[in-house]
Design a protein around this motif. Structure first.
Motif, short mmCIF file in Angstrom:
data_model
loop_
_atom_site.label_atom_id
_atom_site.label_comp_id
_atom_site.label_asym_id
_atom_site.label_seq_id
_atom_site.Cartn_x
_atom_site.Cartn_y
_atom_site.Cartn_z
N LYS A 66 31.75 -41.06 9.84
CA LYS A 66 32.89 -40.93 10.75
C LYS A 66 34.03 -41.80 9.90
O LYS A 66 33.71 -42.87 9.81
CB LYS A 66 32.78 -41.46 12.21
CG LYS A 66 31.68 -40.67 13.02
CD LYS A 66 31.90 -41.18 14.27
CE LYS A 66 30.61 -40.22 15.15
NZ LYS A 66 29.53 -40.38 14.64
N ALA A 103 34.02 -30.86 18.05
CA ALA A 103 33.67 -32.62 18.24
C ALA A 103 35.05 -33.21 17.60
O ALA A 103 35.36 -34.15 18.21
CB ALA A 103 32.51 -32.94 17.25
N LYS A 104 35.34 -32.94 16.65
CA LYS A 104 36.81 -33.49 15.91
C LYS A 104 37.64 -33.42 16.96
O LYS A 104 38.60 -34.33 17.05
CB LYS A 104 36.85 -32.60 14.60
CG LYS A 104 38.03 -33.41 13.90
CD LYS A 104 38.44 -32.94 12.53
CE LYS A 104 39.64 -33.59 11.96
NZ LYS A 104 39.84 -32.59 10.55
N LYS A 137 37.69 -33.19 20.06
CA LYS A 137 37.81 -34.11 21.16
C LYS A 137 37.93 -35.58 20.61
O LYS A 137 38.75 -36.22 21.56
CB LYS A 137 36.04 -34.26 21.56
CG LYS A 137 35.75 -32.92 22.30
CD LYS A 137 34.25 -33.16 22.83
CE LYS A 137 33.65 -31.67 23.30
NZ LYS A 137 31.98 -31.82 23.70
N ALA A 138 37.38 -35.76 19.52
CA ALA A 138 37.99 -37.39 19.06
C ALA A 138 39.54 -37.42 18.81
O ALA A 138 40.01 -38.47 19.33
CB ALA A 138 36.98 -37.50 17.71
N TRP A 162 35.36 -42.73 19.96
CA TRP A 162 34.49 -42.76 21.06
C TRP A 162 33.15 -42.43 21.05
O TRP A 162 32.48 -43.04 21.65
CB TRP A 162 35.34 -41.73 21.97
CG TRP A 162 34.99 -40.42 21.86
CD1 TRP A 162 35.47 -39.68 20.85
CD2 TRP A 162 33.93 -39.61 22.37
NE1 TRP A 162 34.98 -38.30 20.73
CE2 TRP A 162 33.88 -38.41 21.52
CE3 TRP A 162 32.73 -39.66 23.13
CZ2 TRP A 162 32.96 -37.14 21.89
CZ3 TRP A 162 31.95 -38.75 23.47
CH2 TRP A 162 32.05 -37.53 22.77
N ASP A 163 32.72 -41.60 20.00
CA ASP A 163 31.43 -40.98 19.99
C ASP A 163 30.67 -41.95 18.86
O ASP A 163 29.58 -41.63 18.62
CB ASP A 163 31.31 -39.63 19.47
CG ASP A 163 31.94 -39.42 18.17
OD1 ASP A 163 32.85 -40.08 18.05
OD2 ASP A 163 31.70 -38.27 17.53
N ALA A 164 31.25 -43.03 18.47
CA ALA A 164 30.53 -43.71 17.44
C ALA A 164 29.56 -44.88 17.89
O ALA A 164 29.60 -45.23 19.22
CB ALA A 164 31.44 -44.43 16.34
N GLU A 165 28.44 -44.98 17.33
CA GLU A 165 27.56 -46.16 17.75
C GLU A 165 27.60 -47.22 17.01
O GLU A 165 26.56 -47.52 16.02
CB GLU A 165 26.10 -45.35 17.67
CG GLU A 165 26.04 -43.94 18.40
CD GLU A 165 24.83 -43.35 18.11
OE1 GLU A 165 23.91 -43.83 17.66
OE2 GLU A 165 24.80 -42.04 18.19
N TRP A 215 35.71 -31.44 29.03
CA TRP A 215 35.17 -32.83 28.48
C TRP A 215 36.26 -33.84 28.65
O TRP A 215 35.95 -34.80 29.14
CB TRP A 215 34.98 -32.70 27.04
CG TRP A 215 34.44 -34.10 26.50
CD1 TRP A 215 33.21 -34.54 26.52
CD2 TRP A 215 35.22 -34.81 25.88
NE1 TRP A 215 33.35 -35.59 25.73
CE2 TRP A 215 34.63 -35.88 25.50
CE3 TRP A 215 36.47 -35.01 25.50
CZ2 TRP A 215 35.09 -37.09 24.80
CZ3 TRP A 215 37.12 -36.12 24.78
CH2 TRP A 215 36.35 -37.20 24.42
N HIS A 268 35.45 -37.10 30.84
CA HIS A 268 34.97 -38.17 30.18
C HIS A 268 36.17 -39.44 29.71
O HIS A 268 35.92 -40.41 29.74
CB HIS A 268 34.47 -38.13 28.61
CG HIS A 268 32.92 -37.38 29.21
ND1 HIS A 268 32.81 -36.07 29.47
CD2 HIS A 268 31.77 -37.97 28.93
CE1 HIS A 268 31.66 -35.75 29.32
NE2 HIS A 268 30.80 -36.81 29.26
N SER A 274 40.78 -37.65 22.48
CA SER A 274 40.56 -38.98 23.11
C SER A 274 41.24 -40.05 22.39
O SER A 274 41.90 -40.88 23.07
CB SER A 274 38.91 -39.29 22.72
OG SER A 274 38.68 -40.71 22.74
#
Lengths: 167, 671
Positions: free
Chosen positions: A11, B115-116, B118-119, B655-658, B28, B32, B122
């Motif tokens: 990312k 997915a991109k 959404k990011a 938002w989706d990073a961990e 979404w 979310h 967001s």
């Protein structure tokens, strides 16, 4: 669950200046030039606006790499503010190293509004390089790969250098 | 109180929806993202129905923030801001995110693109919650305009504005206005005489009460911004006092030094050391060329000074600098000819009877060095055959990839003039014939009927090395005729190279002075290639004519007039709105360290020694935000790009990073 390198999709946060690089990204789109979908673009008015904190914040919050982009030297919309970005880039690379991070996770690119192709290629290159470095697992890497010791050893030298800077 | 965010995901027909699952993104986002009151997708958000949808939601659902996920903000930010403003929401509480240029158009995988998207949505949603209502500032527009370049595009822009009653400063670096068009004999496809249609415009500019003509001058420096530019013009020393000179021409007549005129006559004719480029020059005031003047060379002569009846010659004249205030700038700096020597196999500069198109223009011109007689370099013999080679330096990856646009028609014009004035056979060697304007194709048909020969193929070589008896003493054009599928050698007496149009050598430099940039091929970049081909990314700077890309005369005139119309609209409105994106310093937090003081290239930050704080002069701030990033105390905020907004945007984009838990905690602790 930590990601394995096989299914690792980096990312990347890219800061783009309103006048050149953001427009280059617009041009890449208009020209339908394809590049890796891993990059998430944040617009700022000038690369000079990029606070070093933004880079650290992005990395701390899960970005695996950060891209700084601006107008070519001498072509900044705000005369020369991209040079400030250049200085901060140098400083950040230094900082990242001290923190035990690979400085390659941060990259600075100049792209004029006409360079959609070049920008797309730069994104692809960065994505590939970060993929090779693997996910940014900061504390884990810190302990595992000896970067920490290296960084600690370097601190003394850094201090010496820093104190030589005339005030 | 939590914000109420409305999220609008645009399909853009299939432009976004074809790659991004827009329904999924909207669904979404509604589920979310915190504080989202409504999330919708729609076919075309920019349509009036799409805008109405936003307005209704603002009214009924009491939205306090709006995110439009569509195309580039450079295209439609204004549209959606206006829609919000009309519905009673401050326009700066609306944020666009770019799903088209930055996501759907550059992606190949639908899942990854979604997915991109959404990011990106967001990020925008997190950011917009931190937006603050802002009021645009109003700036008065100075009604005077600066036009740079006195070719046909610049002349047109100047006259349109001057006729409308506004003052224009026309800066031309050559001694006379007129540009390339003044060098031509005829114009295609109507064959009307170039001088007959141009010189009235030139003299009108010279005499117009609303025009200050600054010939033999260059733009030195530009400061300020739209509505209020301060420009510095360097008026080069002519060594002739323009207030005393009447343009009688005695100085030129008596000047003992004659040199080849590489400017106006394209190297085919001569001029004196003190000269006006051509008889109809405007202004009619001559210039002394210090590189050829005997006085400047050896320190004696001064014949012109002795003979001038008006005592206008002034060898001590120096460059003058003028400072002007204007509201808008038109760049009409034109083009330069491709240097045909760069293609040595075509023999220009080596084989005498190879000409460039500009040389041939002068050769055809009734006022030119041969009085319009088409003759070889010896000055007497008429050619029996002429070859015209297209695309010299254009449509060629080795030199310029672009098509110069005008050369096909100019070649046809040359063909017609040769057929009309001589008995020569004319061969045109073309790659593709491009005749796509009004009356152009008809002109091509006319030349076909007149007997001009057309050979389709790119010429390999022009040589004087004869192989056959009929090639002796001729120039041989070696070409692959791609219609016949064979190699041909065609002996001719004269070759005309249709050199392409290139950006001026210093186009980039001039552009940078005005804050605009060039495309990869060096032409000025317009704001939008289709919808706004006359404005640039810098407000108040317009482009006209061939400096924006190869153009013929009608197109240059159109663009010059369009630039003038845009400027007139601003002048008649009196004031324009400027985005309130500026920095401000909180005096409470400022420690007076002065780090920011030297960072500002516009000197907008002032230090107050009494209070020991720095202060931003809002009118001078351009909003780059460098000082904001540099302030160690965090005392400077950049409106619309403040730290909270950008950090929220980063957070939203990830938002989706961990991130590692440890880090997350450490970071949360710090902030």
């Amino acid at each position: 669950m930590p990601m394995t390198t096989e299914n690792f999709e980096p990312k990347i946060i890219a800061f783009m200046c309103n006048w050149c690089s953001y427009r280059a990204a617009d041009l890449a789109g208009t020209a339908r030039i394809k590049y890796a979908p891993n990059v998430r673009i944040i617009r700022v008015m000038c690369s000079g606006r990029i606070d070093p904190t933004f880079v650290l914040a992005a990395l701390a919050q899960g970005a695996d790499g950060v891209m700084l982009t601006g107008c070519h030297p001498g072509e900044c919309h705000y005369v020369n503010q991209n040079y400030k970005a250049l200085r901060r880039y140098a400083m950040l690379q230094h900082t990242l190293q001290q923190l035990g991070l690979e400085p390659e996770r941060l990259r600075l690119i100049w792209a004029s509004a006409a360079e959609g192709q070049q920008l797309a290629e730069a994104v692809d290159r960065l994505v590939e390089d970060i993929r090779r470095l693997g996910p940014l697992r900061w504390p884990a890497n810190w302990q595992e790969d000896g970067q920490r010791l290296k960084a600690l050893a370097a601190i003394e030298k850094e201090h010496a250098e820093a104190s030589e800077v005339p005030r | 109180m939590a914000e109420k965010v409305g999220i609008y995901v645009c399909h853009c027909g299939s432009n976004i929806a074809g790659m991004v699952d827009v329904e999924e993104v909207a669904r979404w986002a509604g589920e979310h993202i915190a504080d989202v009151a409504v999330a919708r997708d729609y076919k075309f958000m920019c349509s009036s129905l799409g805008q109405q949808m936003i307005a209704e939601d603002i009214a009924q659902k009491k939205l306090t923030r709006v995110v439009v996920a569509a195309c580039s903000p450079h295209l439609h930010e204004k549209t959606f801001r206006r829609a919000c403003a009309q519905a009673g929401l401050n326009p700066y509480l609306c944020q666009m995110t770019n799903l088209r240029e930055h996501c759907s158009w550059v992606s190949i995988d639908q899942a990854a693109a979604t997915a991109k998207a959404k990011a990106l949505v967001s990020a925008a949603a997190e950011r917009v919650k931190h937006h603050q209502p802002l009021e645009p500032t109003f700036v008065k527009v100075n009604p005077a305009t600066l036009v740079v370049g006195g070719g046909i595009a610049g002349l047109q822009a100047t006259l349109e504005l001057a006729d409308a009653g506004y003052h224009v400063y026309l800066v031309e670096r050559e001694p006379s206005v007129g540009g390339h068009m003044a060098q031509f004999d005829k114009t295609f496809p109507t064959l009307d005489c170039s001088a007959c249609i141009l010189t009235p415009k030139m003299s009108e500019v010279g005499q117009h009460e609303n025009v200050t003509l600054l010939a033999y001058s260059e733009l030195q420096e530009v400061n300020g911004s739209v509505g209020n530019f301060q420009v510095k013009i360097r008026k080069k020393a002519r060594y002739v006092d323009d207030t005393a000179c009447t343009g009688c021409g005695i100085c030129s007549e008596k000047c003992p030094r004659k040199v080849i005129d590489h400017g106006f006559e394209a190297g085919l004719g001569y001029r004196k050391a003190v000269y006006t480029p051509f008889p109809q020059a405007v202004p009619r005031i001559p210039v002394i060329d210090i590189h050829s003047c005997i006085w400047f060379e050896r320190g004696k002569c001064r014949v012109c000074e002795k003979l001038c009846p008006h005592h206008a010659i002034d060898f001590n004249q120096e460059d003058q600098f003028l400072e002007l205030e204007v509201g808008n700038i038109v760049l009409a700096s034109g083009w330069k000819l491709f240097d045909c020597r760069r293609i040595p196999q075509y023999g220009y500069g080596r084989l005498a009877n190879v000409y460039t198109n500009m040389e041939f223009e002068r050769l055809c011109n009734a006022a030119g060095p041969t009085n319009g007689k088409i003759v070889l370099r010896d000055g007497k013999s008429e050619p029996k055959s002429v070859a015209i080679i297209h695309c010299v330096g254009s449509r060629d990856v080795n030199f310029n990839e672009h098509c110069s646009g005008v050369c096909c028609m100019a070649a046809l014009k040359f063909g017609h003039l040769v057929l009309e004035r001589t008995r020569a056979e004319v061969y045109s060697f073309y790659i593709d014939m491009r005749t796509n304007q009004k009356g152009y194709e008809e002109f091509y048909q006319r030349l076909l009927a007149e007997g001009m020969h057309f050979v389709r193929g790119k010429v390999a070589e022009v040589t004087d090395a004869a192989r056959l008896p009929n090639e002796q003493g001729k120039l041989i054009v070696q070409v692959e005729d791609t219609l016949l599928g064979m190699q041909r050698r065609i002996p001719v007496d004269m070759v005309v190279l249709m050199g392409g149009l290139e950006p001026q050598t210093d186009a980039k430099e001039l552009g940078l002075k005005c804050g605009i940039c060039c495309s990869m091929s060096g032409w000025y970049t317009e704001r939008h290639p289709k919808l706004d081909p006359v404005a640039t990314m810098t407000d108040g700077v317009f482009v006209a004519g061939a400096c924006q890309g190869p153009k013929d005369i009608p197109a240059s005139v159109v663009q010059g007039a369009a630039a003038a119309a845009r400027i007139q609209a601003m002048i008649s409105k009196g004031a324009i709105t400027v985005e309130p994106i500026v920095a401000a310093i909180d005096e409470e937090t400022c420690s007076g360290c002065r780090i920011c003081n030297n960072l500002c290239p516009f000197c907008a930050i002032e230090y107050d020694p009494q209070k020991e704080v720095s202060r931003v002069t809002t009118a001078m701030c351009k909003g780059c935000g460098t000082c904001v990033a540099a302030c160690p105390a965090g005392a400077i905020t950049g409106a619309h790009f403040n730290n909270e907004q950008i950090l929220a945007e980063i957070r939203g984009a990830l938002w989706d990073a961990e991130p590692e838990e440890e880090l997350q905690t450490a970071y949360a602790h710090d902030h």
